[in-house]
Enzyme design. Structure first.
Site, mmCIF file in Angstrom:
data_model
loop_
_atom_site.group_PDB
_atom_site.id
_atom_site.type_symbol
_atom_site.label_atom_id
_atom_site.label_comp_id
_atom_site.label_asym_id
_atom_site.label_seq_id
_atom_site.Cartn_x
_atom_site.Cartn_y
_atom_site.Cartn_z
ATOM 1 N N HIS A 1 6.316 15.648 48.356
ATOM 2 C CA HIS A 1 5.338 15.767 49.446
ATOM 3 C C HIS A 1 6.023 15.785 50.806
ATOM 4 O O HIS A 1 5.695 16.617 51.665
ATOM 5 C CB HIS A 1 4.344 14.606 49.388
ATOM 6 C CG HIS A 1 3.395 14.564 50.546
ATOM 7 N ND1 HIS A 1 2.232 15.306 50.584
ATOM 8 C CD2 HIS A 1 3.448 13.886 51.724
ATOM 9 C CE1 HIS A 1 1.607 15.076 51.723
ATOM 10 N NE2 HIS A 1 2.328 14.219 52.444
ATOM 11 N N GLU A 2 6.969 14.886 51.023
ATOM 12 C CA GLU A 2 7.676 14.839 52.307
ATOM 13 C C GLU A 2 8.499 16.111 52.523
ATOM 14 O O GLU A 2 8.626 16.591 53.653
ATOM 15 C CB GLU A 2 8.561 13.601 52.387
ATOM 16 C CG GLU A 2 7.804 12.278 52.310
ATOM 17 C CD GLU A 2 6.653 12.174 53.302
ATOM 18 O OE1 GLU A 2 6.723 12.807 54.379
ATOM 19 O OE2 GLU A 2 5.667 11.483 52.991
ATOM 20 N N HIS B 1 7.716 22.699 58.608
ATOM 21 C CA HIS B 1 8.495 22.760 59.844
ATOM 22 C C HIS B 1 9.374 24.005 59.864
ATOM 23 O O HIS B 1 9.463 24.704 60.874
ATOM 24 C CB HIS B 1 9.346 21.493 59.970
ATOM 25 C CG HIS B 1 10.018 21.359 61.291
ATOM 26 N ND1 HIS B 1 11.088 20.512 61.502
ATOM 27 C CD2 HIS B 1 9.799 21.965 62.490
ATOM 28 C CE1 HIS B 1 11.477 20.600 62.764
ATOM 29 N NE2 HIS B 1 10.726 21.480 63.376
ATOM 30 N N HIS C 1 6.466 18.790 54.064
ATOM 31 C CA HIS C 1 6.419 18.762 55.533
ATOM 32 C C HIS C 1 7.644 19.447 56.132
ATOM 33 O O HIS C 1 7.541 20.142 57.155
ATOM 34 C CB HIS C 1 6.330 17.317 56.033
ATOM 35 C CG HIS C 1 5.007 16.681 55.800
ATOM 36 N ND1 HIS C 1 3.812 17.267 56.185
ATOM 37 C CD2 HIS C 1 4.676 15.496 55.216
ATOM 38 C CE1 HIS C 1 2.801 16.467 55.866
ATOM 39 N NE2 HIS C 1 3.304 15.395 55.265
#
Length: 235
Positions: A95-96, A103, A99
């Protein structure tokens, strides 16, 4: 009284959701991956598979402290997620990385949220003071317009807006994570379902927070509306 009911209800639901989330992670922390990959290794592989080589995966203290930092380009995983080789750790780590991928691709909502963060950090120092002072002036003056109250509500609107901008960002990051996990066969069927369930419950915490903030905003706006209606009736 209405305000306390809204806050109390939101808090109660948040406690339930967070308790379920915590219990899910405890249970899925006992389900070890057949690949035996740690959260760190999962994150590094997902980043590499997407051609991202300038993001470092590091370990941070605490529990559920996992996050992506776009400023120094780091995937920050809590010690347990960083080291464990479980369905829970793979869900969080992927999940991270979602991100980080946002980006890298210039995801517009993520850019918007990043621009809002310094504004919210500044305004958060004044929101409660402005609203409480504004309500005091509003009621003590018999419902006359309070510039301070309007300012406080305006600042609180930014909080609500930020909460709702965050929702699609979190759901998108989870979808990117789950798509990668499925396509790369990093997890088996059971592990995938547990990771998906973990991320769904994690997303619910953001949903509850956003809806709670919206309910408070509607309540504050209703105070102004009722005050204006009473003034019109008086005239």
């Amino acid at each position: 009284m209405t305000y306390y009911i809204i806050v109390g209800t939101t808090f109660f639901i948040s406690v339930i959701v967070n308790t379920i989330l915590r219990n899910k992670f405890i249970a899925y922390s006992k389900l070890y991956l057949h690949s035996r990959m740690s959260g760190k290794e999962i994150a590094e592989k997902m980043l590499t598979d997407h051609g991202i080589y300038d993001v470092n995966v590091i370990s941070v203290e605490g529990e559920l402290t996992d996050h992506y930092n776009p400023i120094n380009k780091t995937i920050n995983l809590s010690e347990k997620v960083y080291n464990d080789r479980t369905a829970a750790s793979v869900a969080v780590a992927a999940h991270e990385c979602g991100h980080a991928l946002q980006h890298r691709l210039g995801y517009n909502l993520l850019k918007l949220r990043n621009h809002l963060i310094p504004i919210l950090n500044f305004s958060s120092k004044f929101i409660n003071i402005a609203i409480m002072s504004g309500l005091t002036i509003f009621y003590s003056s018999g419902g006359k317009d309070s510039l301070i109250l309007k300012l406080g509500i305006g600042l609180f609107f930014l909080v609500v807006f930020f909460s709702f901008v965050t929702l699609p960002i979190e759901f998108d990051a989870s979808n990117r994570a789950l798509t990668w996990l499925r396509n790369k066969n990093v997890v088996n069927y059971q592990e995938y379902n547990k990771a998906k369930e973990s991320l769904n419950w994690a997303a619910m915490t953001y949903v509850v927070s956003a809806l709670g903030s919206l309910a408070q905003l509607i309540y504050f706006l209703s105070i102004l509306t009722d005050g204006n209606n009473k003034k019109e009736e008086h005239f």
